[in-house]
Design an enzyme around this catalytic site. Sequence first.
Site, mmCIF file in Angstrom:
data_model
loop_
_atom_site.group_PDB
_atom_site.id
_atom_site.type_symbol
_atom_site.label_atom_id
_atom_site.label_comp_id
_atom_site.label_asym_id
_atom_site.label_seq_id
_atom_site.Cartn_x
_atom_site.Cartn_y
_atom_site.Cartn_z
ATOM 1 N N MET A 1 44.833 53.281 24.360
ATOM 2 C CA MET A 1 45.625 52.946 23.185
ATOM 3 C C MET A 1 44.387 52.472 22.111
ATOM 4 O O MET A 1 44.705 51.259 21.481
ATOM 5 C CB MET A 1 46.482 51.707 23.764
ATOM 6 C CG MET A 1 47.436 52.321 24.812
ATOM 7 S SD MET A 1 48.676 53.505 24.051
ATOM 8 C CE MET A 1 49.552 52.726 22.806
ATOM 9 N N ARG A 2 43.411 52.895 21.881
ATOM 10 C CA ARG A 2 42.625 52.492 20.752
ATOM 11 C C ARG A 2 42.385 53.893 19.772
ATOM 12 O O ARG A 2 42.585 54.709 20.243
ATOM 13 C CB ARG A 2 41.175 52.239 21.227
ATOM 14 C CG ARG A 2 40.977 51.042 22.220
ATOM 15 C CD ARG A 2 41.635 49.749 21.895
ATOM 16 N NE ARG A 2 40.668 49.102 20.609
ATOM 17 C CZ ARG A 2 41.125 48.162 19.860
ATOM 18 N NH1 ARG A 2 42.316 47.630 19.976
ATOM 19 N NH2 ARG A 2 40.305 47.898 18.905
ATOM 20 N N ASN B 1 44.182 64.924 23.798
ATOM 21 C CA ASN B 1 45.123 63.906 23.802
ATOM 22 C C ASN B 1 46.463 64.531 24.493
ATOM 23 O O ASN B 1 46.897 65.629 24.038
ATOM 24 C CB ASN B 1 45.351 63.245 22.583
ATOM 25 C CG ASN B 1 46.399 61.903 22.638
ATOM 26 O OD1 ASN B 1 46.037 61.298 23.481
ATOM 27 N ND2 ASN B 1 47.087 61.830 21.599
ATOM 28 N N HIS C 1 50.506 63.420 23.872
ATOM 29 C CA HIS C 1 51.511 62.710 22.906
ATOM 30 C C HIS C 1 53.058 62.911 23.691
ATOM 31 O O HIS C 1 53.248 64.029 23.829
ATOM 32 C CB HIS C 1 51.371 63.095 21.706
ATOM 33 C CG HIS C 1 52.235 62.360 20.751
ATOM 34 N ND1 HIS C 1 51.905 60.880 20.339
ATOM 35 C CD2 HIS C 1 53.269 62.401 20.096
ATOM 36 C CE1 HIS C 1 52.866 60.490 19.645
ATOM 37 N NE2 HIS C 1 53.799 61.440 19.412
HETATM 38 C C1 GRF Z 1 52.160 58.804 28.040
HETATM 39 O O1 GRF Z 1 53.580 58.769 27.586
HETATM 40 C C2 GRF Z 1 51.284 59.555 27.200
HETATM 41 O O2 GRF Z 1 51.875 60.603 26.647
HETATM 42 C C3 GRF Z 1 50.980 58.504 26.034
HETATM 43 O O3 GRF Z 1 50.896 57.373 26.613
HETATM 44 C C4 GRF Z 1 51.541 57.366 27.765
HETATM 45 C C5 GRF Z 1 50.769 57.136 29.201
HETATM 46 O O4 GRF Z 1 51.080 57.011 30.260
HETATM 47 N N1 GRF Z 1 49.929 58.809 25.280
HETATM 48 P P1 GRF Z 1 50.277 57.024 31.521
HETATM 49 O O5 GRF Z 1 49.442 55.695 31.466
HETATM 50 O O6 GRF Z 1 49.587 58.198 31.729
HETATM 51 O O7 GRF Z 1 51.076 56.798 32.677
#
Ligand code: GRF
Length: 221
Positions: free
Chosen positions: A94-95, A111, A113
């Site tokens: 989350m950065r 990545n 998404h």
């Molecule tokens: C997932 O939904 C992913 O698509 C998004 O963040 C969430 C991460 O979930 N980027 P996790 O930490 O892999 O359980």
Amino acid sequence: MTFRRKRTAILISGRGSNMRALIEHARNPSYPAEIVLVLSNQPNAAGLTFAKETNIACAVVDHKIYAGREEFERSMQVLLELHRIELICLAGFMRMLTPWFIGQWHGRLLNIHPALLPAYRGLKTHERALADGAKIHGCTVHFVVAAMDEGPIIAQAAIAVLDSDTPSSLAGRVLAEEHAIYPAALACVAEGSLRVEGNRVFCGDSVTSSEPPALRVPFGK
Ligand code: GRF
């Protein structure tokens, strides 16, 4: 033919369920990527608990102790180089990354998404899809470029939105698809079977293989 697995790092910030799916697939010695490092920017990321139970090196680079984004990323870069990383998977990391860092990893940074890009870039994708009345929703694995949630799409999975869905029920079914497509996409990248043309990514023989069934909602029921 010699076969060398690509040394891969997973970057997390939280739960780490995608990280876990990648690690579990990579336990198979014939999987073309080897997960050798899990790196979190959050010291208390829940995913670290699972990662620490494996033989995989874990590291925390806490962004809060750095003056700026690039200083933080330069510390991550040192670790990534130390572990001779070839590919990086962002998995709930989350950065926002700077163009500098993304430039270091061009074509080697993936990545996942939780939406069918280019729809629903950004956060709260499931809430927004439901509010818009979307009938089909899903997830995307893509190469990371400087613009957020853009970049050549490697894999997608689509699911039907049910009348009974809430953001959390939808998130749960999308997450199950994430766990399937991320390992498949990483395998494709690691084995070097991809061809990228502009925003289009062709994976191995998939272009010429038989046509997959269409997902039609509700007409396909
Ligand atoms: C997932 O939904 C992913 O698509 C998004 O963040 C969430 C991460 O979930 N980027 P996790 O930490 O892999 O359980």
